[in-house]
Scaffold this motif. Structure first.
Motif, PDB file in Angstrom:
ATOM      1  N   TYR A  13      65.478   4.590  51.131  1.00  0.00           N
ATOM      2  CA  TYR A  13      65.630   6.022  50.806  1.00  0.00           C
ATOM      3  C   TYR A  13      64.758   6.388  49.605  1.00  0.00           C
ATOM      4  O   TYR A  13      64.043   7.400  49.615  1.00  0.00           O
ATOM      5  CB  TYR A  13      67.102   6.326  50.526  1.00  0.00           C
ATOM      6  N   GLU A  14      64.798   5.556  48.571  1.00  0.00           N
ATOM      7  CA  GLU A  14      63.992   5.808  47.377  1.00  0.00           C
ATOM      8  C   GLU A  14      62.501   5.736  47.696  1.00  0.00           C
ATOM      9  O   GLU A  14      61.694   6.489  47.152  1.00  0.00           O
ATOM     10  CB  GLU A  14      64.351   4.804  46.289  1.00  0.00           C
ATOM     11  N   LYS A  15      62.124   4.833  48.608  1.00  0.00           N
ATOM     12  CA  LYS A  15      60.730   4.722  49.029  1.00  0.00           C
ATOM     13  C   LYS A  15      60.297   5.979  49.797  1.00  0.00           C
ATOM     14  O   LYS A  15      59.179   6.475  49.619  1.00  0.00           O
ATOM     15  CB  LYS A  15      60.542   3.475  49.896  1.00  0.00           C
ATOM     16  N   ILE A  16      61.192   6.494  50.650  1.00  0.00           N
ATOM     17  CA  ILE A  16      60.889   7.716  51.416  1.00  0.00           C
ATOM     18  C   ILE A  16      60.598   8.875  50.471  1.00  0.00           C
ATOM     19  O   ILE A  16      59.631   9.623  50.646  1.00  0.00           O
ATOM     20  CB  ILE A  16      62.062   8.074  52.353  1.00  0.00           C
ATOM     21  N   ILE A  17      61.458   9.027  49.458  1.00  0.00           N
ATOM     22  CA  ILE A  17      61.295  10.121  48.501  1.00  0.00           C
ATOM     23  C   ILE A  17      60.051   9.907  47.651  1.00  0.00           C
ATOM     24  O   ILE A  17      59.237  10.823  47.463  1.00  0.00           O
ATOM     25  CB  ILE A  17      62.541  10.233  47.591  1.00  0.00           C
ATOM     26  N   GLY A  18      59.914   8.682  47.133  1.00  0.00           N
ATOM     27  CA  GLY A  18      58.802   8.403  46.232  1.00  0.00           C
ATOM     28  C   GLY A  18      57.442   8.495  46.887  1.00  0.00           C
ATOM     29  O   GLY A  18      56.462   8.939  46.264  1.00  0.00           O
ATOM     30  N   GLN A  19      57.335   8.062  48.156  1.00  0.00           N
ATOM     31  CA  GLN A  19      56.049   8.051  48.855  1.00  0.00           C
ATOM     32  C   GLN A  19      55.933   9.158  49.897  1.00  0.00           C
ATOM     33  O   GLN A  19      54.957   9.226  50.643  1.00  0.00           O
ATOM     34  CB  GLN A  19      55.829   6.682  49.515  1.00  0.00           C
ATOM     35  N   ALA A  46      49.701   9.023  35.977  1.00  0.00           N
ATOM     36  CA  ALA A  46      50.529   9.917  36.792  1.00  0.00           C
ATOM     37  C   ALA A  46      51.978   9.472  36.802  1.00  0.00           C
ATOM     38  O   ALA A  46      52.898  10.281  36.642  1.00  0.00           O
ATOM     39  CB  ALA A  46      49.991   9.976  38.217  1.00  0.00           C
ATOM     40  N   GLU A  47      52.207   8.177  36.999  1.00  0.00           N
ATOM     41  CA  GLU A  47      53.571   7.661  37.090  1.00  0.00           C
ATOM     42  C   GLU A  47      54.361   7.946  35.822  1.00  0.00           C
ATOM     43  O   GLU A  47      55.551   8.261  35.867  1.00  0.00           O
ATOM     44  CB  GLU A  47      53.529   6.156  37.361  1.00  0.00           C
ATOM     45  N   GLY A  48      53.692   7.882  34.687  1.00  0.00           N
ATOM     46  CA  GLY A  48      54.382   8.117  33.420  1.00  0.00           C
ATOM     47  C   GLY A  48      54.848   9.545  33.232  1.00  0.00           C
ATOM     48  O   GLY A  48      55.620   9.842  32.319  1.00  0.00           O
ATOM     49  N   ALA A  64      57.368  14.569  43.330  1.00  0.00           N
ATOM     50  CA  ALA A  64      56.617  13.397  43.794  1.00  0.00           C
ATOM     51  C   ALA A  64      55.144  13.574  43.426  1.00  0.00           C
ATOM     52  O   ALA A  64      54.591  14.678  43.532  1.00  0.00           O
ATOM     53  CB  ALA A  64      56.760  13.230  45.301  1.00  0.00           C
ATOM     54  N   ILE A  65      54.525  12.492  42.966  1.00  0.00           N
ATOM     55  CA  ILE A  65      53.115  12.525  42.597  1.00  0.00           C
ATOM     56  C   ILE A  65      52.376  11.405  43.331  1.00  0.00           C
ATOM     57  O   ILE A  65      52.845  10.265  43.351  1.00  0.00           O
ATOM     58  CB  ILE A  65      52.915  12.343  41.078  1.00  0.00           C
ATOM     59  N   SER A  66      51.265  11.728  43.950  1.00  0.00           N
ATOM     60  CA  SER A  66      50.384  10.715  44.537  1.00  0.00           C
ATOM     61  C   SER A  66      49.004  10.919  43.934  1.00  0.00           C
ATOM     62  O   SER A  66      48.528  12.051  43.824  1.00  0.00           O
ATOM     63  CB  SER A  66      50.346  10.843  46.065  1.00  0.00           C
ATOM     64  N   ALA A  67      48.387   9.818  43.498  1.00  0.00           N
ATOM     65  CA  ALA A  67      47.096   9.933  42.829  1.00  0.00           C
ATOM     66  C   ALA A  67      46.333   8.618  42.937  1.00  0.00           C
ATOM     67  O   ALA A  67      46.927   7.556  43.150  1.00  0.00           O
ATOM     68  CB  ALA A  67      47.296  10.317  41.362  1.00  0.00           C
TER      69      ALA A  67
END
Length: 300
Positions: A213-219, A253-255, A269-272
């Motif tokens: 679930y956390e992976k779905i949200i995070g990615q 970005a993660e920070g 959510a951030i992707s970079a």
């Protein structure tokens, strides 16, 4: 227009009949019951109490205000349904949004259909009426199905007949209740679709459900990607999804994910990439929440 006026006048006449102690109708066989039960009656708003069996718990404030504005202009077009408790006292069975909106605009009476129903019948009517709504989240529907089975003691086949849904559809909704409560809350808040939930429910261990679930949200995984991750979990004993190149979020970005999330009060959510290109995803689940986020970002 004349027809509408006649119906409204009839409602007021029946309302007066109900306020006469000598015509206290308690069952469908009582005198004058046929004049009231199944007809539209203008009832005092204060004579109606909320339904303790109401399965719906979420009411969008903005949508309620829009309905109140419509009622202020046009009146209550579709009557609510109530059941008679005692002399001049009623309980709401269906139409809670119309009832709430009518109170918002200060109406003293509201058109209503009167039913003679016991607690079980009232619960069943409220649950079935609620399920027919178009804006329910999957967990809310599943809980309503579960209550009909547990409290009305219906089989899934009987439930299928009552609500007009295929038995397989009912089963798919009810399986969602096997998800960890954290994931159920995520579905109710709109972070996951029913498709995501149907994939996750195939993982038995709650801890592994939450990890994916956390992976779905995070990615920001799609339903298909989630299904592949579940398949990989069963084949390899892990919920890890093979990562494509550059899936790791750079430190710059993660920070800042937590800062964005705390500031906006939504799961950002951030992707970079390391080169610095990417995107920020900000979810919202209502017009009201969109306006709140817009004000925080733009100051408007």
């Amino acid at each position: 227009m004349a027809k509408a006026t006649k119906k409204q006048a009839l409602g007021r006449g029946l309302s007066a009949l109900l306020k006469d102690p000598e015509n206290d109708i308690q069952s469908a066989t009582d005198k004058n019951a046929d004049k009231v039960v199944g007809n539209i009656v203008e009832l005092d708003v204060e004579a109606i109490e909320m339904n303790p069996f109401q399965p719906r718990s979420n009411f969008n404030d903005e949508a309620l205000k829009e309905l109140a504005s419509s009622i202020r202009q046009l009146g209550v077009i579709q009557p609510i349904t109530v059941r008679k408790l005692e002399f001049n006292k009623y309980q709401l069975v269906s139409g809670e949004r119309r009832y709430r909106a009518s109170r918002l605009v200060g109406l003293t009476t509201i058109p209503a259909y009167i039913r003679i129903a016991n607690d079980q019948e009232s619960l069943e009517m409220a649950l079935v009426e609620n399920i027919q709504r178009q804006d329910l989240d999957p967990i809310e529907i599943a809980l309503s199905y579960q209550r009909l089975i547990d409290e009305i003691q219906l089989t899934q086949e009987q439930l299928s007949d009552r609500v007009g849904k295929k038995r397989s559809t009912i089963t798919n909704y009810m399986r969602l209740l096997r998800l960890d409560p954290i994931i159920q809350t995520g579905m109710r808040d709109g972070f996951l679709s029913m498709g995501h939930g149907r994939a996750l429910v195939n993982i038995e261990k709650k801890a592994d459900q939450i990890a994916l679930y956390e992976k779905i949200i995070g990615q920001n995984l799609s339903v298909r990607e989630t299904e592949r991750a579940v398949k990989a979990y069963h084949e390899g004993g892990t919920s890890e999804k093979p990562k494509p190149k550059n899936t790791k979020i750079p430190e710059f970005a993660e920070g800042n994910i937590k800062k964005f999330t705390d500031h906006l009060s939504v799961k950002v959510a951030i992707s970079a990439s390391e080169k610095g290109n990417g995107k920020i995803t900000i979810p919202f689940h209502s017009k009201e929440e969109f306006q709140r986020i817009k004000k925080l970002i733009l100051g408007e």
